[in-house]
Design a protein around this motif. Structure first.
Motif, PDB file in Angstrom:
ATOM      1  N   CYS A  20       0.839  -1.212   0.000  1.00  0.00           N
ATOM      2  CA  CYS A  20       0.000   0.000   0.000  1.00  0.00           C
ATOM      3  C   CYS A  20       0.865   1.250   0.000  1.00  0.00           C
ATOM      4  O   CYS A  20       1.843   1.344   0.742  1.00  0.00           O
ATOM      5  CB  CYS A  20      -0.897  -0.014   1.240  1.00  0.00           C
ATOM      6  SG  CYS A  20      -1.745   1.544   1.504  1.00  0.00           S
ATOM      7  N   ILE A  21       0.527   2.217  -0.855  1.00  0.00           N
ATOM      8  CA  ILE A  21       1.313   3.456  -0.920  1.00  0.00           C
ATOM      9  C   ILE A  21       0.611   4.612  -0.188  1.00  0.00           C
ATOM     10  O   ILE A  21       0.947   5.778  -0.357  1.00  0.00           O
ATOM     11  CB  ILE A  21       1.604   3.854  -2.385  1.00  0.00           C
ATOM     12  CG1 ILE A  21       0.293   3.974  -3.167  1.00  0.00           C
ATOM     13  CG2 ILE A  21       2.558   2.861  -3.041  1.00  0.00           C
ATOM     14  CD1 ILE A  21       0.439   4.677  -4.512  1.00  0.00           C
ATOM     15  N   LYS A  22      -0.422   4.296   0.579  1.00  0.00           N
ATOM     16  CA  LYS A  22      -1.146   5.282   1.397  1.00  0.00           C
ATOM     17  C   LYS A  22      -1.725   6.431   0.569  1.00  0.00           C
ATOM     18  O   LYS A  22      -1.698   7.589   0.983  1.00  0.00           O
ATOM     19  CB  LYS A  22      -0.223   5.842   2.483  1.00  0.00           C
ATOM     20  CG  LYS A  22       0.392   4.769   3.369  1.00  0.00           C
ATOM     21  CD  LYS A  22       1.249   5.407   4.448  1.00  0.00           C
ATOM     22  CE  LYS A  22       1.927   4.350   5.318  1.00  0.00           C
ATOM     23  NZ  LYS A  22       2.772   4.938   6.355  1.00  0.00           N
ATOM     24  N   CYS A  23      -2.203   6.111  -0.611  1.00  0.00           N
ATOM     25  CA  CYS A  23      -2.702   7.180  -1.481  1.00  0.00           C
ATOM     26  C   CYS A  23      -4.104   7.648  -1.064  1.00  0.00           C
ATOM     27  O   CYS A  23      -4.584   8.671  -1.510  1.00  0.00           O
ATOM     28  CB  CYS A  23      -2.737   6.717  -2.940  1.00  0.00           C
ATOM     29  SG  CYS A  23      -4.020   5.486  -3.244  1.00  0.00           S
TER      30      CYS A  23
ATOM     31  N   CYS B  11      -2.886  -4.943  -4.631  1.00  0.00           N
ATOM     32  CA  CYS B  11      -2.884  -4.431  -3.256  1.00  0.00           C
ATOM     33  C   CYS B  11      -4.256  -4.684  -2.640  1.00  0.00           C
ATOM     34  O   CYS B  11      -4.361  -5.273  -1.573  1.00  0.00           O
ATOM     35  CB  CYS B  11      -2.536  -2.953  -3.244  1.00  0.00           C
ATOM     36  SG  CYS B  11      -2.554  -2.263  -1.588  1.00  0.00           S
ATOM     37  N   ILE B  12      -5.330  -4.240  -3.338  1.00  0.00           N
ATOM     38  CA  ILE B  12      -6.666  -4.636  -2.887  1.00  0.00           C
ATOM     39  C   ILE B  12      -7.203  -5.667  -3.874  1.00  0.00           C
ATOM     40  O   ILE B  12      -7.237  -5.417  -5.076  1.00  0.00           O
ATOM     41  CB  ILE B  12      -7.646  -3.442  -2.806  1.00  0.00           C
ATOM     42  CG1 ILE B  12      -7.137  -2.394  -1.808  1.00  0.00           C
ATOM     43  CG2 ILE B  12      -9.042  -3.918  -2.383  1.00  0.00           C
ATOM     44  CD1 ILE B  12      -8.101  -1.260  -1.553  1.00  0.00           C
TER      45      ILE B  12
HETATM   46  S1  SF4 Z   1      -6.060   2.677  -2.650  1.00  0.00           S
HETATM   47 FE1  SF4 Z   1      -5.911   2.338  -0.445  1.00  0.00          FE
HETATM   48  S2  SF4 Z   1      -4.972   0.321  -0.277  1.00  0.00           S
HETATM   49 FE2  SF4 Z   1      -4.658   1.010  -2.363  1.00  0.00          FE
HETATM   50  S3  SF4 Z   1      -2.669   1.976  -2.283  1.00  0.00           S
HETATM   51 FE3  SF4 Z   1      -4.163   3.587  -2.005  1.00  0.00          FE
HETATM   52  S4  SF4 Z   1      -4.333   3.744   0.225  1.00  0.00           S
HETATM   53 FE4  SF4 Z   1      -3.340   1.808  -0.180  1.00  0.00          FE
END
Ligand code: SF4
Ligand code: SF4
Lengths: 412, 365
Positions: free
Chosen positions: B271-274, B316-317
């Motif tokens: 996860c890149i915390k976006c 990631c998800i």
């Molecule tokens: S969408 Fe959510 S889980 Fe995916 S990288 Fe961004 S913050 Fe992380």
């Protein structure tokens, strides 16, 4: 702008309500034109333009939008004025119904108008009566003075925390919306004493008071919502009585009159020579005018006849109707509306009156008169004829329940 | 004398829209068959919002009995019967609980099952696995499994994959008192003329291969359910007003998590915390953690998959079949506890649990 003296001014019924809204210092109005209500908004826009009233004037794209605007504004604590007529009222119906369910004390002028087709502009009460079962308070006025006074009362009653319900101030299209009469305006300062600020309390939609109104709830909730609403409608009876009392105290006269007349002292109905009357006519709105003249004429001949004018139709004045009509031998209900397919083929008010009297030990005979639909006149002669039919019915068994006044093709 | 107790009920629990027509057709067939067997029968959908909502648990019923039809209708003019004899579950992820009407809370799938009743589940998972998530009852009852994929034979397009025929065959096997095999056969022959032989073999196959397990009292998963006390009119706010859920809180009374057939799994290591998942989730399921990750409240997740669609990091998800999870534990908690164990757990639940998702209902997938 402050006026400290009473003044008299020539206004028609719609203008009178616009003036009342100015005195009530409304915050939001939503307009969409349709005859015969339109002049309310003409007047109010002028009052705003002239700096007499500081309010939002929003022109809607139709009646549905118009009623949604004031409903939402009202939920956020704004005092609102809106109005419409005939099919416009029906076009807004979805929003109009939920205005009541959501308990938004909007005040609406209903300039009664026939439901099209054939595109008639004249009065017929079926438009306003469409909401009789959904939680609107409904009041009929018969003069410009009463329109002004009743509009102030409408805010006071609807906004009361025990009520929180919209009020429809109904007036006959043409005969009142477009007739100028002298209206006595009270000193503007005094209105504040009569009409407190609108305060929704815990029902205010505001970021500091996080509630939501009418989120999608499950069908399972509806019974409780209706039941609560029913209690509010019942409490409105008390609140209406209090409002008329207070009106008298503050302005020194009974609402709808220029003097304090004992005879007019019931908020819900206006009894006219009913005390000893054997035949009593019942009606709403301006039909009271020719009827009263006919009664005066008949009384000169010693005929015991009277009238009960119904002001508040919701909540329905059941006790008053029982009280004032119980001594009569014949009750003639003159409806400016009709209920197609109803029992004995009668008018809407006829059925409500008939139902109210059912529990009396001695029931008067009740006849239904349908007249003045689509703006047709009901004249003094017509009223005399209604009385005559009532007198005949007093002495002979009833053979007919419903009479159409002056309809071409039927005997009259 | 005819009594309400003479009425038997079949409950068909399905996923709104996706399986509405399937459920209705199953019920319809049972009505005709029961009538052929000399009983009166009617069917009714449990009316509400759910049948027309994507994936929301919804129900259909068949009432049958020896009463005459008028009396039967008299007993069956209800939202739901009090008890049922047979439950058909058209998606094994429904075993974990259903929240289908009037915010009565998340209920066990077999809440209304009578003692000795039968429950039939369509699933490709084996019965032992299903038993682990199926709520236990105080008494003995029977659970049967038809070995098929769940069928999205829904509202807009009916994918005729013979799930109906299989369900009828299974009922005939477990509860011949409801409908027997002979009458299922006759009905199919008379009413389903196209591909009739294929249909008849589907009936036979389900009848022959149905795996049935007798469930002992208390066998199965623990499921705590007590119906919430709903407010009286004196207690409710007036004018259809409801107090808002406080900021940062969630409505305990309104968990829609039973809607999902899949849930999002998160690989916190990549996860890149976006924050996109947090922004896009229509049900506000994500909670920001102190260290900037996004944790998920699965109770409220409806499994729409939007977070998986918007997450910019590959894998990631990832949406995973709901049947693979036993509980609603928050993933961040698990990851924080033991990152290595979490990674291997993630690998394990994703393996074989990831499918192409139904994005546009009605395509008959
Ligand atoms: S969408 Fe959510 S889980 Fe995916 S990288 Fe961004 S913050 Fe992380
Ligand atoms: S699948 Fe993702 S976006 Fe959809 S409800 Fe669940 S957490 Fe939210």
């Amino acid at each position: 702008m402050t006026e400290l003296v009473q003044k008299e001014i020539l206004l028609n019924g719609t203008q009178a309500v616009a003036y009342a809204a100015m005195y009530a210092d409304v915050d939001v109005t939503a307009a969409y034109p349709i005859r015969p209500y339109t002049e309310v908004m003409d007047t109010i826009s002028k009052l705003i333009a002239d700096g007499q009233l500081d309010a939002e004037f929003i022109v809607a794209e139709g009646e549905h939008g118009q009623f949604e605007i004031v409903k939402h504004a009202s939920l956020t604590g704004a005092r609102t004025l809106v109005g419409t007529s005939g099919v416009g009222w029906l076009y807004g119906m979805e929003a109009i119904v939920v205005t009541a369910t959501d308990r938004a004390p909007v005040v609406a002028v209903i300039g009664n108008r026939a439901l099209d087709d054939p595109g008639a502009y004249g009065v017929e009460h079926n438009d306003a009566l469409m909401v009789r079962d959904v939680g609107w308070l409904l009041v009929w006025v018969d003069t410009a003075q009463e329109a002004f006074d009743t509009a102030l009362i409408a805010y006071r009653v609807g906004e009361d925390s025990r009520v929180l319900m919209p009020v429809g101030v109904s007036m006959d299209g043409g005969f009142l919306t477009h007739s100028e009469q002298i209206v006595r305006l009270p000193p503007r300062e005094l209105v504040k004493d009569f009409l407190p600020a609108y305060n929704r309390g815990k029902y205010l939609v505001h970021p500091d008071n996080p509630i939501s109104v009418a989120p999608q709830v499950n069908e399972d909730w509806v019974s409780e919502i209706r039941r609560q609403h029913d209690e509010g409608m019942e409490r409105a009876r008390t609140v209406i009585s209090e409002a008329y009392e207070s009106f008298k105290k503050v302005f020194g006269r009974y609402p709808g009159t220029t003097r304090d007349i004992k005879m007019f002292e019931n908020p819900f109905v206006e009894p006219y020579m009913t005390d000893d009357a054997e035949v009593i006519l019942v009606g709403m709105g301006t039909v009271s005018k020719p009827i009263k003249v006919a009664i005066n004429k008949m009384r000169e001949q010693g005929i015991k006849v009277g009238m009960l004018r119904i002001r508040w139709f919701r909540p329905f004045p059941t006790q008053e109707v029982m009280k004032y009509l119980s001594g009569a031998k014949v009750v003639c209900v003159v409806d400016r509306d009709y209920s197609l397919g109803s029992p004995f083929r009668g008018g809407v008010v006829y059925h409500e009156v008939r139902s109210s009297l059912y529990d009396l030990d001695e029931r008067p005979k009740i006849l239904s008169f349908i007249g003045g639909l689509g703006g047709r006149e009901i004249t003094v002669q017509d009223a005399e004829k209604v009385i005559k039919i009532g007198l005949e019915a007093r002495d002979t068994p009833i053979t007919r329940h419903t009479y159409w006044i002056n309809v071409r093709g039927d005997p009259w | 004398m005819a009594h309400g107790e003479d009425v038997k009920y079949v409950e068909i629990t399905y996923r709104g829209i996706f399986q509405k027509r399937l459920a209705k057709y199953i019920a319809e067939g049972l009505v005709y068959m029961a009538r052929e067997m000399g009983r009166s029968a009617v069917s009714f959908g449990r009316y509400g919002d759910s049948p027309e909502r994507n994936g929301v648990p919804a129900k259909y019923y068949v009432a049958l009995g020896s009463l005459n039809e008028e009396e039967l209708i008299g007993y069956s003019t209800r939202v739901e019967p009090e008890t049922v004899d047979v439950i058909v579950v058209l998606d094994d992820t429904l075993l974990k609980g259903v929240e289908s009407w009037a915010w009565q809370g998340v209920q066990p799938i077999n809440l209304k099952l009578k003692e000795g009743g039968a429950m039939i589940v369509t699933s490709t998972r084996n019965l032992e696995e299903l038993v682990k998530v199926t709520p236990a009852k105080e008494f003995r009852w029977d659970m049967g499994r038809i070995n098929v994929e769940k069928s999205f034979s829904g509202l807009w397009a009916f994918k005729d994959d013979m799930t109906m025929e299989r369900v009828w065959g299974a009922i005939a096997k477990m509860r011949p008192d409801i409908v027997d095999l002979e009458h299922v056969r006759t009905y199919v022959k008379e009413h389903k003329k196209d591909r009739v032989n294929e249909r008849l073999s589907a009936v036979e196959e389900a009848y022959e291969t149905l795996v049935v397990k007798s469930m002992a009292p208390k066998e199965g998963a623990e499921f705590k359910y007590s119906p919430p006390r709903l407010l009286t009119w004196q207690e409710m706010m007036e004018g259809a007003a409801v107090p808002a859920v406080p900021r940062g809180g969630r409505n305990e009374q309104f968990k829609r998590g039973t809607t999902k057939t899949e849930r999002p799994t998160v690989d916190f290591d990549t996860c890149i915390k976006c924050k996109l998942c947090w922004v896009y989730c229509p049900d506000e399921c994500f909670d920001e953690t102190k260290d900037g990750y996004y944790d998920i409240a699965y109770d409220y997740c409806v499994g729409c998959g939007i977070c998986a669609d918007v997450c910019p990091v590959k894998n990631c998800i990832v949406m995973v079949n709901e049947g693979r999870f036993k509980d609603y534990r928050r993933p961040y908690e698990m990851w924080k506890e033991d990152k290595v164990a979490y990674k291997s757990w993630l690998k394990q639940v994703r393996e074989g649990g990831v499918k192409e998702r139904v994005v546009v209902p009605g395509l008959g997938r």
